[in-house]
Design an enzyme around this catalytic site. Structure first.
Site, PDB file in Angstrom:
ATOM      1  N   HIS A 117       0.812  -1.220   0.000  1.00  0.00           N
ATOM      2  CA  HIS A 117       0.000   0.000   0.000  1.00  0.00           C
ATOM      3  C   HIS A 117       0.844   1.268   0.000  1.00  0.00           C
ATOM      4  CE1 HIS A 117      -2.681  -3.054   1.786  1.00  0.00           C
ATOM      5  NE2 HIS A 117      -3.610  -2.435   1.085  1.00  0.00           N
TER       6      HIS A 117
ATOM      7  N   ARG B 254     -16.757  21.298  21.151  1.00  0.00           N
ATOM      8  CA  ARG B 254     -18.131  20.801  21.235  1.00  0.00           C
ATOM      9  C   ARG B 254     -18.910  21.442  22.377  1.00  0.00           C
ATOM     10  NH1 ARG B 254     -18.977  16.231  18.396  1.00  0.00           N
ATOM     11  NH2 ARG B 254     -21.127  16.805  18.777  1.00  0.00           N
TER      12      ARG B 254
END
Ligand code: URA
Length: 280
Positions: free
Chosen positions: A18, A230
């Protein structure tokens, strides 16, 4: 040349399927951004840099930072491709990994642009479960954590240290409404639950890096720039990323200095004496 084995999948002469790298192409110290485009940005801080390989989401550069051989490979987003990167980099001789990413802070006191250094990660992803039972911890190497703190201190960057949650999902898995406001009941309250357990931030790759590194006896850490909060509901893409990169690069220099000293003294671990003796 014999044909590659389906079980081992390496191509000729150790070329990794990969990443398209082989032994000798990368340093023992590898920075791991998620974004392929962040690799040349990291390399901009090096004295010398070269492109090694590009294949799919994996871009690898090599170079020298303050005289230390260093590499950077992008992992892509999420745990599956990150595990592939760790597997193939380890086969090529890498033994120390620092994730350099972005994160969503769960605490009001973490300002946008601050950096978060992870000591460990909650395993809210599936890939590390292929490697280890859920009770197996995802912990950073104390040496890498210490080097990241030291680097942040020396560069005067605002930093926080603590636990991270690594999710496979950016939206629903981090309690963000999905398309048409979809949010299943079992994700509701996740932010508050993690906050109540003193978790500092959300990201998507640290836990798999920590689990694989622990299993293989390698070292890993993570430093992420808070681009979202958040608690305050703020979001500023890109903020703090250059600081996270500077800290990660400098942590590699510090680790390399400590590693040389360890070798000189035949020590397996970094000690307070070693830290003191290398302090400028
Ligand atoms: N990366 C994440 O996984 N979550 C965020 O909120 C920001 C960056």
């Amino acid at each position: 040349m014999s044909s590659p084995s389906a079980r081992r999948v390496e191509l000729g002469e150790g070329l990794q399927y990969h990443l398209m790298i082989k032994r000798g192409d990368v340093s023992r110290y590898v920075l791991l951004p998620g974004d392929p485009e962040r690799v040349p940005v990291i390399a901009k801080y090096w004295d010398k840099a070269w492109h090694v390989a590009t294949h799919r989401e994996f871009v690898t550069y090599g170079g020298y930072y303050k005289g230390v051989f260093i590499s950077a490979t992008s992992t892509g987003i999420g745990a599956p491709s990150t595990a592939i990167a760790i597997e193939e980099l380890a086969r090529c001789g890498a033994d120390t990994f620092i994730r350099v990413g972005t994160t969503g802070a769960l605490r009001r006191e973490i300002k946008l642009g601050d950096i978060v250094i992870s000591t460990g990660a909650v395993r809210l992803e599936g890939t590390s479960r292929h490697y280890a039972i859920p009770e197996y911890p995802a912990v950073a190497s104390f040496e890498v954590v210490l080097a990241l703190i030291e680097a942040a201190e020396s560069l005067g960057v605002n930093y926080h240290v603590g636990l991270t949650a690594s999710s496979d999902s950016f939206y629903v898995g981090q309690e963000r409404p999905g398309f048409r406001d979809y949010l299943p009941p079992f994700q509701r309250g996740l932010v508050d639950y993690l906050k109540s357990m003193n978790v500092l931030n959300f990201e998507m790759e640290a836990s798999v890096i920590f689990v694989l590194s622990s299993i293989y006896g390698l070292r890993a850490g993570a430093v992420c720039a808070a681009i979202a909060n958040r608690e305050t509901d703020e979001f500023k893409p890109g903020v703090g990323v250059e600081d996270a990169i500077r800290v990660a690069n400098e942590a590699v220099r510090i680790l390399s200095e400590w590693d040389s000293e360890k070798e000189k003294r035949s020590k397996k671990y970094i000690t307070v004496d070693i830290v003191k003796s290398t302090k400028r």
